[in-house]
Design an enzyme around this catalytic site. Sequence first.
Site, short mmCIF file in Angstrom:
data_model
loop_
_atom_site.label_atom_id
_atom_site.label_comp_id
_atom_site.label_asym_id
_atom_site.label_seq_id
_atom_site.Cartn_x
_atom_site.Cartn_y
_atom_site.Cartn_z
N GLU A 270 18.46 19.27 5.08
CA GLU A 270 18.31 20.50 5.70
C GLU A 270 19.28 21.00 6.61
O GLU A 270 19.81 21.84 6.96
CB GLU A 270 16.92 20.25 6.60
CG GLU A 270 16.32 21.76 7.13
CD GLU A 270 14.81 21.50 7.53
OE1 GLU A 270 14.03 21.84 6.89
OE2 GLU A 270 14.73 20.83 8.50
N GLU A 273 22.32 21.80 4.80
CA GLU A 273 21.94 23.59 4.45
C GLU A 273 22.00 24.68 5.24
O GLU A 273 22.63 25.43 5.30
CB GLU A 273 20.29 23.63 3.87
CG GLU A 273 19.95 24.71 3.50
CD GLU A 273 18.24 24.87 3.01
OE1 GLU A 273 17.91 25.83 2.49
OE2 GLU A 273 17.72 23.61 3.22
N CYS A 290 8.89 21.50 6.47
CA CYS A 290 8.14 20.33 6.53
C CYS A 290 6.68 20.31 6.40
O CYS A 290 5.90 19.26 6.34
CB CYS A 290 8.80 19.30 7.59
SG CYS A 290 10.38 18.80 7.69
N SER A 310 13.74 26.82 4.30
CA SER A 310 15.01 25.97 3.67
C SER A 310 14.05 25.59 2.42
O SER A 310 13.03 25.60 2.15
CB SER A 310 14.70 24.58 4.94
OG SER A 310 15.01 23.56 3.89
N LYS A 349 -1.31 18.31 2.98
CA LYS A 349 -0.39 17.28 2.04
C LYS A 349 -1.34 17.03 0.87
O LYS A 349 -0.46 16.73 -0.20
CB LYS A 349 -0.28 15.87 2.76
CG LYS A 349 0.96 16.14 4.20
CD LYS A 349 2.15 16.59 3.93
CE LYS A 349 2.98 16.79 5.17
NZ LYS A 349 4.16 17.34 4.95
N GLU A 352 -0.41 19.99 -0.98
CA GLU A 352 0.94 20.08 -1.34
C GLU A 352 1.29 19.34 -2.56
O GLU A 352 1.88 19.65 -3.32
CB GLU A 352 1.85 19.62 -0.06
CG GLU A 352 3.43 19.46 -0.44
CD GLU A 352 3.89 18.81 0.67
OE1 GLU A 352 5.13 19.41 1.27
OE2 GLU A 352 3.61 18.16 1.38
N GLU A 357 5.14 23.49 -8.77
CA GLU A 357 6.61 23.54 -8.53
C GLU A 357 6.99 22.42 -7.74
O GLU A 357 8.44 22.24 -7.58
CB GLU A 357 7.07 25.06 -7.65
CG GLU A 357 6.27 24.91 -6.41
CD GLU A 357 4.89 25.61 -6.44
OE1 GLU A 357 4.42 25.70 -5.22
OE2 GLU A 357 4.56 25.53 -7.67
N CYS A 486 2.15 17.51 13.77
CA CYS A 486 1.38 16.85 12.99
C CYS A 486 0.54 15.65 13.77
O CYS A 486 -0.42 15.30 13.10
CB CYS A 486 2.34 16.02 12.16
SG CYS A 486 3.54 16.94 11.29
#
Length: 556
Positions: A270, A273, A290, A310, A349, A352, A357, A486
């Site tokens: 990141e 990037e 994230c 990102s 999560k 996710e 993808e 989190c």
Amino acid sequence: MKITLNGNSVDVDPEKTILDICKDNGIEIPHLCLVEGLRPEARCRICLVEMNRKLVTSCSTYPSENCSIETDSDNVKKHRMINAELMLSEHAGTCSIDDPNDLCKLINDLGMTRIRFDPIKKYKEDLSESVIRDDNKCINCGKCIQVCNEIMAVHAIDFAGRGHEQHVSPYNNHHLHDVACIKCGQCIAACPVGAIYEREHLFEVMNAIKDKKKHVVVQTAPSVRVAIGEEFGMPAGSLVTGKMVAALRRCGFDRIFDTNLGADITIMEEGTEFLHRLKNNGPFPMITTCCPAWIKFLEHFEHGLIPNMSSCKSPHEMLGILIKTYYAQKFDIPKKDIVVVSIMPCTAKKFESTRPEMQSDVDYVLTTREAAKLIRHCRIDLSKLDDEEFDKPLGISTGAGAIFGASGGVMEAALRTTYEVATNKKLSKVEFEQIRGMEGIKHGTVNINGKDIRVAVAHGGANIKKLIEKKDEYDFIEMMACPGGCIGGGGQPWPTNKEIIQKRMDAIYRADAGLPLRKSHENPIVKQIYEEFLGHPLSHKSEELLHTKYFKRSPF
């Protein structure tokens, strides 16, 4: 002003509700539907007291001059009991004396020995990849709705129907998997009756551990180690990294790795990037990815920001892939025999890891609560274990990885590395105080090679929406869906409130300060992985394995 409280004359703040006044005076009033920091709905009516012999809800009523308040009269007790019974007629669950469910605790505290009314609902469970609703247990207190609408600004659920047919429902009476739910699990944390809960993966994980043909690897997020101790009677903010590792080893996992290493890899990708965007004039602001709940929020409601995101996968997804590629090759373990389990503070999560993808190599996701259940199932008392260390090589991480769990931590970790890589200079101080703390929106600047990089951080959906309105004022933005980041995730131990979140946040920064390495680019295992496997950040292999794309979804 002066009032009489249970026969005693007391001075009180007229700007406080009766409930808060009682709390200030050491008197506990039972209540269910109040959400910290939001206006009271007074739906459950369990917090009744008498003011001047009239029953009022203490959560929403302010005292009058020289009033007389009784909190424990026979009339108050009688009507609290009746209201509790009526709520139970809406609740098809059962209660035991050790049930963590707030309604069950209330019933036990009230000393209820009989329930006169049978449950009246018969609904099917509402399933999604990570969150499950059982409307048979719902008591229509409205806490989940308030949290979803006012704190998260998602509006995925609301009341439907009228009169005795009123019930909580996803938008337009659809199912959760068909509406703009971001899977954050804050409704789970708010629900006092267990009517909303995570889709558990415990059974599958235990079966994998029992299968001798499988090599079962577990990884743990930074927020888990500052919260799981609460499940074993330890104070909020206890940092139990070593005890957690010891407990998981005794549960039968073959390797215990640290998601913080995945966070260090995330920063390398990141940060590079961001520097690439600086060199090529954008697009700005670049926004961190994230948090899967924030990503889903963006996909539903902020389509125009997709180019700003990102392309990095989240840390546990990166580490899952490295476990089944780099680690599998290095130790000659067939990929098909490896099972990767992520222990996360987050229900999103779970969703996710099912995204096509994502091409996820994470097989199962356990919340912090589920991990505690597993440890208890194995009859292990985490609080009494000696500390043990993560397994090598994927158990070595830095303080930058540790702070990912707190709002502002991802940004701070990125700035530590981005500054030093771009300038080839050492930071005199690695702490970025401007973006620490519990304020809903935080911002600051850091000068990189003569350019002031404007950064901002937001946590909680309502704050995210406010920051998006000012996005053009910044170059780099961190978004976290859950309050506090989190550490306040929907999979964390109950209760989770501002005081507890602050203690967990303090523990996160203690973990960072106590580590010998505090910058991701200084991690020797990170360097080794790039030298032996990935090549360099944003290499073809890194792009293939560690990056992804995001898509537009319906806002309804």
